[in-house]
Each structure stands twice: as structure tokens, then as C-alpha cells.
Design a protein around this motif. Structure first.
Motif, PDB file in Angstrom:
ATOM      1  N   LYS A  98      -7.232 -61.480 116.909  1.00 50.45           N
ATOM      2  CA  LYS A  98      -7.251 -62.129 115.599  1.00 50.45           C
ATOM      3  C   LYS A  98      -7.023 -61.110 114.478  1.00 50.45           C
ATOM      4  O   LYS A  98      -6.296 -61.374 113.517  1.00 50.45           O
ATOM      5  CB  LYS A  98      -8.593 -62.829 115.397  1.00 50.45           C
ATOM      6  CG  LYS A  98      -8.648 -63.701 114.157  1.00 50.45           C
ATOM      7  CD  LYS A  98      -9.950 -64.482 114.119  1.00 50.45           C
ATOM      8  CE  LYS A  98      -9.993 -65.383 112.887  1.00 50.45           C
ATOM      9  NZ  LYS A  98     -11.270 -66.152 112.827  1.00 50.45           N
ATOM     10  N   ILE A 102      -4.102 -60.936 111.669  1.00 51.42           N
ATOM     11  CA  ILE A 102      -4.355 -60.940 110.224  1.00 51.42           C
ATOM     12  C   ILE A 102      -3.690 -59.755 109.551  1.00 51.42           C
ATOM     13  O   ILE A 102      -3.114 -59.876 108.457  1.00 51.42           O
ATOM     14  CB  ILE A 102      -5.873 -60.925 109.957  1.00 51.42           C
ATOM     15  CG1 ILE A 102      -6.512 -62.224 110.442  1.00 51.42           C
ATOM     16  CG2 ILE A 102      -6.163 -60.719 108.463  1.00 51.42           C
ATOM     17  CD1 ILE A 102      -8.026 -62.228 110.363  1.00 51.42           C
ATOM     18  N   ASP A 116      -8.351 -61.696  99.782  1.00 48.89           N
ATOM     19  CA  ASP A 116      -8.909 -62.717 100.677  1.00 48.89           C
ATOM     20  C   ASP A 116      -8.666 -62.337 102.123  1.00 48.89           C
ATOM     21  O   ASP A 116      -9.538 -62.505 102.990  1.00 48.89           O
ATOM     22  CB  ASP A 116      -8.279 -64.074 100.376  1.00 48.89           C
ATOM     23  CG  ASP A 116      -8.648 -64.576  98.987  1.00 48.89           C
ATOM     24  OD1 ASP A 116      -9.710 -64.147  98.479  1.00 48.89           O
ATOM     25  OD2 ASP A 116      -7.887 -65.365  98.414  1.00 48.89           O
ATOM     26  N   GLU A 119     -11.023 -59.524 103.046  1.00 46.57           N
ATOM     27  CA  GLU A 119     -12.389 -59.999 103.252  1.00 46.57           C
ATOM     28  C   GLU A 119     -12.528 -60.697 104.600  1.00 46.57           C
ATOM     29  O   GLU A 119     -13.524 -60.519 105.304  1.00 46.57           O
ATOM     30  CB  GLU A 119     -12.792 -60.939 102.125  1.00 46.57           C
ATOM     31  CG  GLU A 119     -13.025 -60.228 100.800  1.00 46.57           C
ATOM     32  CD  GLU A 119     -13.342 -61.175  99.666  1.00 46.57           C
ATOM     33  OE1 GLU A 119     -13.841 -60.702  98.636  1.00 46.57           O
ATOM     34  OE2 GLU A 119     -13.074 -62.389  99.815  1.00 46.57           O
ATOM     35  N   GLN A 120     -11.499 -61.505 104.958  1.00 56.94           N
ATOM     36  CA  GLN A 120     -11.521 -62.178 106.259  1.00 56.94           C
ATOM     37  C   GLN A 120     -11.431 -61.156 107.386  1.00 56.94           C
ATOM     38  O   GLN A 120     -12.151 -61.243 108.384  1.00 56.94           O
ATOM     39  CB  GLN A 120     -10.362 -63.171 106.348  1.00 56.94           C
ATOM     40  CG  GLN A 120     -10.348 -63.977 107.644  1.00 56.94           C
ATOM     41  CD  GLN A 120      -9.166 -64.927 107.706  1.00 56.94           C
ATOM     42  OE1 GLN A 120      -8.357 -64.984 106.779  1.00 56.94           O
ATOM     43  NE2 GLN A 120      -9.057 -65.670 108.799  1.00 56.94           N
ATOM     44  N   ILE A 123     -14.666 -59.344 108.135  1.00 58.97           N
ATOM     45  CA  ILE A 123     -15.607 -60.066 108.989  1.00 58.97           C
ATOM     46  C   ILE A 123     -15.261 -59.839 110.451  1.00 58.97           C
ATOM     47  O   ILE A 123     -16.129 -59.553 111.289  1.00 58.97           O
ATOM     48  CB  ILE A 123     -15.588 -61.570 108.640  1.00 58.97           C
ATOM     49  CG1 ILE A 123     -16.057 -61.783 107.196  1.00 58.97           C
ATOM     50  CG2 ILE A 123     -16.460 -62.351 109.618  1.00 58.97           C
ATOM     51  CD1 ILE A 123     -15.919 -63.211 106.718  1.00 58.97           C
ATOM     52  N   GLU A 124     -13.953 -59.953 110.746  1.00 53.84           N
ATOM     53  CA  GLU A 124     -13.526 -59.743 112.128  1.00 53.84           C
ATOM     54  C   GLU A 124     -13.744 -58.298 112.565  1.00 53.84           C
ATOM     55  O   GLU A 124     -14.131 -58.036 113.699  1.00 53.84           O
ATOM     56  CB  GLU A 124     -12.040 -60.114 112.275  1.00 53.84           C
ATOM     57  CG  GLU A 124     -11.753 -61.595 112.161  1.00 53.84           C
ATOM     58  CD  GLU A 124     -12.459 -62.408 113.250  1.00 53.84           C
ATOM     59  OE1 GLU A 124     -12.622 -61.889 114.376  1.00 53.84           O
ATOM     60  OE2 GLU A 124     -12.869 -63.551 112.972  1.00 53.84           O
TER      61      GLU A 124
END
Length: 656
Positions: A98, A102, A116, A119-120, A123-124
């Protein structure tokens, strides 16, 4: 001893017999109760042995069960850990896939809201790190390389966006980037980015030898430009991370870990010449500019934690240690102490006097030495020399200078004044004689003592935070110095009195010539004092004329002491003359009696005043003239020691 031991044995036997007689029944019962005890013990051995065997069997069974259970638990734990590792490994592969999707270059660059995506991805990335940390099964080498590559790529994107936010002054995106750094525990990377990419080019253009030498303000201008970076380029970043009452992201310290470290490194690398103490004027200017810069820098630390981090930083402490303050003080010490020692080492002479008689009434000092001492005392605490970090050393130097001046004063009173022509000294009140020097010395010491309290106030203003204990210690030490200087005044007074007395007493010795003036000279009865009286008082008259209108409060006591000493000597001289006259008179009287007796002539009454009576009258007239001249000084005769004795001596001589 044998007899004593024998008696003691008898007492023991007696006591033992009494004990057996008293407790006989108990002894008998004890022996009867022990009958059959060994049989009872044998009966208990068999059941106790059987019970022991049973307990050991039960214990062995329990140990076997505990071992089996522990083995099963360990196997179950390994199975759970294996399952957890496989679960974490599975999620790690998913996170890698993932995250790779990204952070693919096409996806990231085409996305208009890169923050954005970051930030995503954060998390990963956190999940990937979490699962990798819990995974006990080793990942393949390719997967580890891919994980490191993705993390490096992510940080590259994050750093680029963060730097772009700083240059564009976009505070909202800046806050989000900082929170990502905080989430990933990459605070140090953010601080390094600001240090290397934002501050290093700016500081490099400011901190260099060319700016130090060509700019009129030199180092001060460099510090001003450095502080301007905080107020312009880093203002938003510091507002976000330092001020707790604003939108704050805690954990960052760009002021210390980015700005200060880079500034200190560049100063040490490119302008380390500022630390050289060879030129004390330039060193003082640069050091004070540095302290001012550090004070302003500390003012930017709005929280106690940030201020403590700055002051406790190793580079902050080492930076302050690079300023060689002991060498600077030693140079200043040699300058100031050298100036003082040069003037104090010279022998006293007429050139030692700087001022005139009128200077005695002014605040200025009259001697060159005192002027130099006072000027250098003030110079120590001048703004262009004094440094607070050397306060204790400068105060010690001040006390040393005062002590050296005190020693000089003591030595000058012992030195022989150079021989000069003082023939016309009585008509010249401005001539530089030892007497004048002593008067100037006395007034200078007084002025210096009176000036020390204001000097202390000036020094106390240099103390930070108005430390009461330090102020008290300063006052005590300076009071001792003032006391030592004040102890010089009686010695100077004694020298002044001796100097005046020596000038006068020479003339008073002429009183011994009076008998020669009247013996067999048929002079008239004297009515006027001899010239030696006036000559003896001329030095005092000149001294009174010169100084009475200027320093009357000290001149009168000096004259009283001088006249007391002079009168004592005069009394001795007069007494010697009267004694000599009396002896001569008695000798002449005896000779006359012998001569008249041998010739048969009857003694006749003396006609008129005899020579001896004229001598006594002259002494009386001289003493009266001496007393009248004393009264011209506005001095009460009762304050002059031995004066009444002198008057009584000549009056008694005249009445004989």
C-alpha cells in the motif's frame, strides 16, 4: 589465696547439699519418669518413616505435573508468538504494498494535495514499523531493502514539502508537516533540514572574515543580521513551535538545535579570530557584543525549558569558554597597574606636585600620584574595560591599587626631599618644598577617603540582581581600606609638625647668645624682644598666611601641635640660660666676697640694674613677644602645651 579458695569450696559444698535437700523430691521423680522412655521412642519410629515415604511420593507426582504443564505453556507461547509474527508479517507485506502504491512517483506528483498523501502514508509507515517490530520471523532481504527505500523516499517528499512551506510561509501546511515528523518520531530530521537547507546558506553569507573586517560595526553587525534571521526567515516556525499560547507543535527546538548550533559552528570555523585577546580594546568590544547577542538570543527562549536547553547545550558552554578572559584581565592588569606603579616608583620631588594652593579647596587632587591612582581606579570600572565576569578580579585590583598608594604615602614621608634653594621661600607661597608636599599629601588622602563612598556606589551599580551579600562584603573591604588610609593622617601631621619645628627651632637656639649681649656691655634695660623671636615665627607666619584661608580646619591644629613642640624646646633653652646665669651670678658674688674680705673693703650696695637682671628681663621680654605672636594666629594660649611653664619660669627669674 589458698585459704580463700578453701573457704569458697566449703561454701559451694554447703550450697549443693542445701539444694539437694530442698529439691530431693524433684530429683527422685525425674529418674522415675525416664523409665520406659526408650520403648516409646522405638514405637514412634515405624509410623513416622511410613508417613515420610508417602509425602515424598506425593511431592514427586506434583513435580511431574508442574513440569508437564510448564512444557505445554511454553509450547503454547511459542505458537502464539509464531501466529503473531505471521500476522504481523502479513500486515507488513500489505503495508509495504500500500505504501509503495501511495508513494509512487506518478501518483504523488499528480496529487494536488500532497500533504494529504503524506499524512495517509505516515499512517501506513507507522503501521509498517509497528508490525516489523513485532515480527519475530525474518523478512526477506528484498523486502527489507524495499522498506528502507520507501521510508527514505517518504522522508524526501516530506522534507521537500516542509522546506517549501517554510519558504512560502504557509503556516497551516507547516503545522501539518511538523505533526507528521512528530508522529514518525523524526524531530531530529526536521531540525537538521532547517539547519542545513534553510539556515546554512544564510549564515554562510553573514558569518565570514570579510564582513568582520569591512563592516564598520564589525561583529556587532554580524550578530544583528543573525538575529534578523530569527525575526524573518524563522519567525513563523518559531511561533508555531515555541509559543505555548499559540498554535503550537511541541517537541521541536529549532532555536537551539538548528539556529544556535549552525551559528556557533560557523563562528568557530570562519571568524575564530574574534576570540584572540591580544588587542584588549577589540576583544572587549567583541565580547560585549557577543554577550549582548546571547542575551537577545536567550530572550527569544520564551519558555524555561527552551532557555535551559540553550544554556546547558555543550556548544553554548564551549563557546563561552573560548573567550580567554584571564588573558584579557592580565593585559588590563599590566596596563593599569603599570601606570600606577610607574608614577609611584618615582622619587618625590617638586615635580610630584600638580596643583597649587587653590587646588586644596577643590575636588581635584594636588599630587600627580593621587591623580593617577584615582584615574586608574575609575578606569577599571569604565564601560570599555570592565567585564562583569571579571568582577572579583577587578575589585581585587582596585583594593591592591589603594594598598599600593598607602605604601607609597608611607614611603614618601621617609624619603629625603631634594635640596633646593629656599632663600626666598618666606616671600614665595607657591614654592614646592617638602612642607607643601606634605600638606598636599594630607589633603589628597582626605579627598581620596571622602571619594571612596561614591566609588563604592559606582561599583555596586555594576552588580547584577542587587546582591545584598556581595554589596555588604564590598562595603566591609572598602571600609577597611578607608581605615588604613585614615591611619596615615596622624603620620603626615607628625611630619608637618616636625618640618615646621625644624625651621623654627634653629632660631630659638639663639637665646643662648643673650648673656653675651649684656655682660660688661653697659646696655640699657631691654624693652624689645630680640630679632630671633620674629625670625623663629616667620615660617609659622608664612604657613598661616598661605593655608589659613584655604584649610583653616587643619591649619590651626597643626600650628597648635607645632607651637607646643616649639615651646617645649624654647623652655629647655631658656631654662638652660637661666641656670647658666644663676651659676655665673653666684660665682661672681663669691669671688667679690673673697676679694672684699682680703682688701678689708666693706661690701657696697649695687648701683642700678645688673647685667644678670638685664638678661632675665630680656628673656621675659622675648617670651612676652613670643606669646603675643602666638595670639596673632588666633590660637588660645591655653591650648599650647608648656607655654604657661615658660611664662612662669621667666617671671620667677625676674622677681629674684
Amino acid at each position: 589465696m589458698r585459704d580463700d579458695l578453701g573457704m569458697y569450696l566449703k561454701l559451694l559444698r554447703s550450697a549443693m547439699i542445701d539444694l539437694i535437700n530442698r529439691d530431693y523430691a524433684d530429683f527422685v521423680n525425674l529418674s522415675s519418669n525416664l523409665i520406659g522412655l526408650d520403648k516409646a521412642i522405638n514405637d514412634l519410629q515405624a509410623p513416622l518413616g511410613q508417613l515420610r515415604e508417602e509425602v515424598l511420593q506425593v511431592r514427586q507426582a506434583l513435580d511431574d505435573e508442574i513440569t508437564a504443564i510448564s512444557t505445554n505453556l511454553d509450547e503454547n507461547l511459542k505458537i502464539r508468538e509464531r501466529k503473531q509474527s505471521l500476522y504481523s508479517l502479513q500486515h507488513a507485506y500489505k503495508s509495504l504494498k500500500k505504501l509503495s502504491s501511495i508513494l509512487s512517483m506518478e501518483t504523488f506528483m499528480e496529487n494536488p494535495t500532497k500533504i494529504d498523501v503524506l499524512e495517509q502514508a505516515a499512517i501506513e509507515l507507522n503501521q509498517l514499523k509497528f508490525h516489523i517490530s513485532r515480527c519475530k520471523v525474518d523478512m526477506s532481504t528484498d523486502q527489507e531493502k524495499e522498506s528502507s527505500k520507501l521510508e527514505s523516499l517518504y522522508l524526501t517528499f516530506l522534507n521537500e514539502l516542509f522546506l517549501a512551506c517554510i519558504h512560502e510561509k504557509n503556516s497551516n501546511l507547516m503545522v501539518r508537516c511538523l505533526r507528521i515528523y512528530l508522529t514518525l518520531d523524526k524531530i531530529t530530521i526536521a531540525e537538521e533540514q532547517v539547519k542545513h537547507e534553510v539556515l546554512r546558506p544564510l549564515i554562510y553569507n553573514i558569518v565570514n572574515e570579510e564582513n568582520l573586517q569591512t563592516d564598520p560595526l564589525g561583529l556587532q553587525s554580524i550578530y544583528h543580521k543573525l538575529l534578523n534571521i530569527l525575526n524573518v526567515e524563522l519567525k513563523q516556525l518559531l511561533d508555531i513551535t515555541l509559543y505555548p499560547d499559540r498554535i503550537s507543535v511541541k517537541g521541536f527546538n529549532f532555536l537551539v538545535n538548528s539556529f544556535w548550533i549552525e551559528v556557533e559552528e560557523k563562528i568557530e570555523q570562519y571568524i575564530k579570530s574574534i576570540f584572540a585577546p591580544g588587542d584588549p580594546v577589540l576583544f572587549h568590544k567583541r565580547y560585549t557584543a557577543t554577550l549582548e547577542f546571547l542575551i537577545k538570543l536567550e530572550a527569544e527562549c520564551v519558555t524555561p525549558e527552551t532557555l535551559a536547553a540553550l544554556r546547558n547545550h555543550p556548544q553554548y558552554k564551549s563557546f563561552l569558554k573560548k573567550w580567554n578572559l584571564p588573558v584579557y584581565f592580565q593585559i588590563r592588569f599590566q596596563e593599569i597597574a603599570g601606570n600606577v606603579e610607574t608614577i609611584l616608583a618615582e622619587p618625590v620631588s617638586p615635580d610630584s606636585v600638580k596643583g597649587s594652593l587653590t587646588s586644596l579647596t577643590q575636588k581635584d587632587f594636588s599630587l600627580h600620584a593621587t591623580c593617577i591612582v584615582w584615574d586608574n581606579l575609575l578606569r577599571i570600572w569604565a564601560d570599555d574595560i570592565y567585564l562583569y565576569q571579571l568582577f572579583h578580579k577587578f575589585w581585587k585590583l582596585s583594593l591592591q591599587i589603594c594598598s599600593r598608594y598607602q605604601t607609597w604615602c608611607q614611603n614618601t614621608m621617609k624619603q629625603v626631599w631634594p635640596v633646593i634653594n629656599e632663600t626666598n621661600s618666606s616671600s614665595n607661597s607657591e614654592h614646592s618644598t617638602r612642607l607643601n608636599f606634605l600638606v598636599y599629601l594630607y589633603t589628597d588622602v582626605e579627598k581620596l577617603i571622602n571619594a571612596l563612598p561614591s566609588f563604592l556606589q559606582m561599583v555596586q551599580l555594576k552588580i547584577k540582581d542587587e546582591n545584598v551579600i556581595i554589596s555588604k562584603l564590598l562595603k566591609e573591604s572598602l571600609d577597611e581600606t578607608s581605615k588604613n588610609l585614615a591611619n596615615l593622617l596622624p603620620s603626615v601631621t607628625k611630619e608637618i609638625v616636625n618640618e615646621l619645628s625644624e625651621q623654627c627651632v634653629t632660631y630659638l637656639k639663639q637665646v643662648s647668645d643673650i648673656p653675651r649681649l649684656f655682660r660688661r656691655t653697659k646696655r640699657d634695660v631691654p624693652t624689645k624682644p630680640c630679632p630671633y623671636i620674629k625670625s623663629a615665627m616667620v615660617p609659622l607666619t608664612n604657613f598661616y598666611t598661605d593655608y589659613n584661608k584655604i584649610i583653616p580646619e587643619t591649619v590651626i591644629p597643626w600650628l597648635e601641635l607645632t607651637l607646643s613642640s616649639l615651646t617645649q624646646n624654647y623652655l629647655l633653652f631658656v631654662t638652660d640660660v637661666l641656670t647658666s646665669v644663676q651659676k655665673t651670678e653666684e660665682s661672681l658674688r663669691r669671688l667679690k666676697k673673697i676679694r672684699d674680705k682680703s682688701t678689708g673693703i666693706l661690701p657696697s650696695e649695687p648701683q642700678g640694674t645688673s647685667d644678670d637682671e638685664k638678661i632675665r628681663i630680656q628673656l621675659k621680654v622675648d617670651v612676652d613677644g613670643y606669646v603675643n605672636m602666638i595670639k596673632e594666629f588666633n590660637i588660645t594660649t591655653t591650648d599650647i602645651h608648656h607655654l604657661q611653664e615658660l611664662i612662669d619660669a621667666v617671671e620667677a627669674a625676674v622677681k629674684k
